[in-house]
Scaffold this active site. Structure first.
Site, PDB file in Angstrom:
ATOM      1  N   GLU A   1       0.842  -1.201   0.000  1.00  0.00           N
ATOM      2  CA  GLU A   1       0.000   0.000   0.000  1.00  0.00           C
ATOM      3  C   GLU A   1       0.873   1.246   0.000  1.00  0.00           C
ATOM      4  O   GLU A   1       0.579   2.230  -0.665  1.00  0.00           O
ATOM      5  CB  GLU A   1      -0.916   0.013   1.240  1.00  0.00           C
ATOM      6  CG  GLU A   1      -2.123  -0.894   1.134  1.00  0.00           C
ATOM      7  CD  GLU A   1      -1.781  -2.366   1.249  1.00  0.00           C
ATOM      8  OE1 GLU A   1      -0.663  -2.682   1.687  1.00  0.00           O
ATOM      9  OE2 GLU A   1      -2.638  -3.191   0.904  1.00  0.00           O
TER      10      GLU A   1
ATOM     11  N   HIS B   1      -9.263  -5.288  11.228  1.00  0.00           N
ATOM     12  CA  HIS B   1      -9.958  -5.074   9.966  1.00  0.00           C
ATOM     13  C   HIS B   1     -11.290  -4.363  10.140  1.00  0.00           C
ATOM     14  O   HIS B   1     -12.135  -4.408   9.253  1.00  0.00           O
ATOM     15  CB  HIS B   1     -10.191  -6.411   9.259  1.00  0.00           C
ATOM     16  CG  HIS B   1      -8.931  -7.090   8.863  1.00  0.00           C
ATOM     17  ND1 HIS B   1      -8.247  -7.926   9.700  1.00  0.00           N
ATOM     18  CD2 HIS B   1      -8.209  -7.018   7.724  1.00  0.00           C
ATOM     19  CE1 HIS B   1      -7.159  -8.355   9.093  1.00  0.00           C
ATOM     20  NE2 HIS B   1      -7.107  -7.817   7.902  1.00  0.00           N
TER      21      HIS B   1
END
Lengths: 426, 453
Positions: free
Chosen positions: B187, B256
């Site tokens: 990322e 998450h």
């Protein structure tokens, strides 16, 4: 049965940790005889479109052109005209003159911070002269030579350093963190190595658009430890991006020597091998070798043959910045003993050796450039220096946060200006 | 003119130092670069060099003086052709006028955008269709990619796999691998690549598989994308969209299930959008891609599959920075965004059955925040609850409450309450997860407590 703790692994060797230490500390005599400095002209020059693996021997060699007789040798000689060589000499001399004056300006309190590139001038100047003007430069903070080699007005640089009312960056950036769109020179980031993925992204965008501009990024050897360095190389390798990575190995990252970044194990150029891209290791104090290597990499990128990682082997001649005193962590003899000499002195000696320059001409050049910097400095001081109150109007603080000034920032600006008028009516 | 030599600051933080030694004396001629004195700080001893040429006039601070403040005049230098004696009295340098006009700084003052525009009217007779949020986002990207070939999509699994949550379905087929790019798994890497591509003149749409993974990319989002325009004095732009699901999903636990909206919404230079329904998702995504500023576009995994009505317009673009009253009411205002808008509407239905008429506002854009709509509603209902699927501390709810205190105090008949998740990492087990998350019952209970019925 519970095993006795003391017996666990008793016949195995005790583990030990290696902490790299530089060879010389303050006061030590300096001996660089273990550094392998190959003969100028001895390195082969593969074709720009070669397989990346053809360059791997060069990752552990050192491309050199200027020999001890001050002549150019071998296949990497870029065969530049005397005018082009004099231009590079003049740019490098201007960089050094500018650095000296700005350093003193900091000592005089005219700015809060300055950072010289003494001894590394070739790695920015000659490399920039090897690129096309349209190519985008993603510099680190020691690449003032790139701006000067693109003929960017030094007056603008001084205005930025003084953060005065003529500063094109409107007083928003630390001194020397330039940004110059007109010179295709990207905004310098204070965060290390962020410019490398951005250079790769710029290069990929150029390729997606079918353009012919490439990108070139600069980074210090210390910053190759950052994740961004590795992300940038991964993307450049995967998409064959038209980008050149210049690693300036000046031996020191503030007080951490290059071994802290891994130099004891492999050269920085050899990082290219693991990524499968071309790599070159270059004498960074040899302006001709720097020019030739950068030009080779630029031509390779422009012909869609892929990215190149170049290690310029050089030496940081002075402290990291005006906030640093290198005498407390390294030997003062390092600079004088540095086996690759000084880039300006070497190019000057070459031009004299080939009959295209003289000491008198050089003195005149130095004088002229010093006057030029002095004049720019005086001119800039009319626009204010640090803390003299000659700044951009207060309202400009709220501008450029977004493309258009949004209503909520205009509201804040009006309120703040009103409050200032109440507190300081004058 | 005589030149004042001042105690130099050897580092930005230095305030004073010791003038340990003068290396020149009064009457000496010096040239630029000559070392005049040695100055000692707690960190190091530094040489103080002359920047000009001239004759040393009066030395005002003797050597050995400790605690000399930075900026103190320590000596005076007479310039070329000047009498050093004249320079012995410390001259007072004229202080330049702060607001003297000067050509280089002549500023084109940008015109502030007035209050955000209202949503465009939908012409009568427009066909209304049902569309999932997932399809709406995809359609928005596809339409913008057709209109502008600078737009491309990049991220993990966005091409062949059609997106981890299938938001990029069909894009690879239509636009090819040059514009729908599967990236290596980093990322940090592709946020930087996207930022560079935006600087290079493209319009990247960078998908994070979830915003949880964007944590490692946050340096590029905040330190590069959000600030480049400002730091370059307006020379360099970074028009990019960072998008992906944000907030709690279902049974994916602590790492998450997080709402990062307040983090991004606190950063100057970023636009932050968090829509709820399909129409807003589509109209605001199109606006985000066209925006000249970097946009963080926060979606919600649990909402992707929900269907909402969308007007079938050729170019459905909505204004950034404008909240929407999704349900009108007169007794209390519930301010919300993203998935919690659905919960707020559910709570409003339950409250209606009890005779409490709640107005529900979907903020849609979190930066810039449309406080005008919030304050207008508060002026009408005099009571306000913020419903946010996220942690309560330093939240969007905190910000709304601050705005109500600062600018709506006279309209308040009760304290503003926030209904958020519990202040814990989200547990995995279904019962614990449900207890930790905001729901319609909690919102309704908060409303009842301030409506007093």
């Amino acid at each position: 049965m519970v095993r006795k703790k003391a017996d666990a692994g008793a016949n195995r060797p005790r583990l030990s940790l290696h902490v790299p230490e530089p060879k010389f500390r303050p006061g030590d005599a300096v001996d660089y005889s273990d550094l392998v400095i190959p003969e100028a002209g001895a390195q082969p020059r593969p074709d720009e479109t070669c397989q990346a693996s053809d360059t791997y021997p060069l990752c552990n060699d050192m491309i050199r052109v200027l020999g001890s007789n001050h002549r150019a040798h071998g296949p990497w000689d870029p065969r530049l005209s005397p005018d082009a060589l004099r231009q590079i000499l003049s740019d490098m001399t201007l960089v050094r003159t500018f650095d000296n004056r700005m350093y003193r300006a900091q000592r005089q309190g005219k700015t809060s911070f300055y950072l010289k590139c003494t001894g590394e001038e070739a790695t920015s100047v000659a490399a920039t002269r090897a690129l096309d003007f349209e190519d985008m430069i993603f510099p680190s903070y020691r690449q003032q030579g790139c701006l000067i080699a693109r003929d960017y007005p030094i007056l603008e640089m001084v205005n930025q350093i003084y953060s005065n009312r003529a500063d094109r960056l409107k007083g928003r950036q630390l001194p020397i963190l330039y940004s110059a769109r007109s010179a295709n020179f990207f905004t310098i980031s204070g965060n290390l190595a962020t410019q490398l993925p951005q250079a790769t992204g710029f290069a990929m965008a150029s390729a997606i658009k079918g353009d012919s501009k490439i990108a070139a990024g600069w980074v210090g050897e210390g910053s190759t430890a950052e994740g961004d360095f590795h992300s940038a190389l991964t993307f450049a390798a995967v998409y064959n991006a038209p980008v050149v990575f210049n690693v300036i190995n000046n031996q020191w990252a503030i007080s951490s020597f290059s071994g802290i970044a891994g130099a004891e194990r492999a050269t920085f150029a050899a990082r290219a091998i693991g990524y499968g891209i071309a790599g070159l290791r270059v004498d960074g104090n040899d302006a001709l070798a720097v020019y030739a290597a950068e030009r080779w990499a630029a031509d390779r990128a422009r012909s869609n043959a892929g990215p190149t990682l170049i290690e310029f082997f050089t030496y940081r001649g002075e402290g990291h910045s005006t906030s640093d005193d290198p005498n407390v962590y390294r030997s003062a003899h390092e600079r004088e003993e540095w086996p690759l000499g000084d880039p300006i002195a070497r190019l000057k000696a070459h031009l004299i050796a080939v009959g295209e320059w003289s000491d008198e001409q050089n003195d005149a050049l130095e004088h002229e450039l010093d006057e030029q910097v002095k004049a720019a400095q005086r001119e800039a001081e009319k626009n204010g220096i640090l803390g003299h109150g000659l700044h951009h109007p207060f309202h400009t603080m709220f501008e450029d946060v977004f493309e258009e000034l949004p209503w909520h920032l205009e509201e804040q600006a009006e309120q703040a200006i009103k409050e200032r008028q109440i507190k300081w009516p004058d | 003119m005589a030149i004042e030599l001042k105690m130099p600051a050897l580092s930005p933080t230095m305030e004073e130092g010791t003038l340990s030694k003068w290396l020149v004396k009064e009457g000496d001629t010096v040239s630029a670069g000559d070392v005049l004195a040695e100055i000692e700080t707690d960190k190091a001893t530094m040489e103080f060099e002359s920047i000009d040429e001239g004759t040393v006039g009066k030395i005002l601070i003797p050597e050995g003086t400790e605690n000399v403040a930075v900026g103190t005049v320590i000596a005076v230098l007479a310039g070329e052709g000047e009498d050093a004696a004249v320079a012995t009295s410390a001259p007072s340098a004229p202080v330049p006028q702060a607001d003297a006009p000067v050509a280089p700084a002549a500023v084109d003052r940008p015109v502030a955008k007035s209050q955000p525009a209202a949503d465009p009217d939908i012409p009568p007779g427009t066909n209304i269709i049902k569309l999932t949020v997932r399809e709406a986002l995809r359609d928005a990207m596809a339409e913008e990619m057709r209109l502008d070939d600078r737009v491309f999509v990049m991220g993990e699994e966005v091409a062949e796999y059609q997106g981890a949550y299938k938001v990029t379905q069909g894009l690879l087929e239509e636009f090819g691998p040059q514009r729908v790019i599967d990236t290596p798994i980093t990322e940090y890497g592709f946020a930087g690549i996207g930022t560079g591509a935006a600087m290079g003149g493209l319009r990247p749409v960078v998908e994070f598989m979830t915003f949880n993974f964007a944590m490692q990319a946050i340096d590029h989002i905040i330190n590069s994308a959000a600030k480049t325009n400002y730091m370059s004095g307006g020379q360099m732009r970074c028009p990019i969209v960072f998008r992906g699901p944000n907030g709690a999903a279902s049974r994916v636990a602590a790492q998450h299930s997080q709402n990062f909206a307040p983090w991004y919404a606190s950063v100057p230079g970023l636009i932050v959008i968090a829509p709820y329904d399909s129409s807003d998702a589509k109209g605001l995504m199109k606006a985000a891609i066209r925006c000249e500023d970097p946009v963080v576009f926060l979606e919600n995994e649990l909402v992707y599959g929900r269907s909402f009505e969308v007007a079938q317009l050729d170019d459905h673009v909505l204004p950034i920075g404008k909240a929407r009253v999704v349900r009108e009411g007169s007794d209390v205002t519930i301010v919300s965004y993203s998935i919690a808008v659905g919960l707020a509407l559910e709570a409003a239905d339950a409250l209606a059955a009890e005779g409490i008429d709640a107005e529900v506002i979907d903020l849609r854009t979190l930066r810039p925040l449309d406080k005008e709509t919030v304050l207008a509603s508060l002026a009408k209902t005099n009571r306000l609850v913020v419903a946010e699927e996220g942690w309560p501390g330093c939240s969007i709810a905190s910000e709304i409450i601050a705005i109500c205190m600062e600018e709506g105090f006279d309209d308040l008949d009760a304290p503003v309450l926030r209904v958020c998740n519990e202040d814990v990492p989200l547990p995995y087990a279904a019962n614990l997860e449900a207890m930790a998350l905001i729901n319609a019952d909690k919102i309704a209970a908060a409303v009842r407590s301030i409506v007093g019925r």
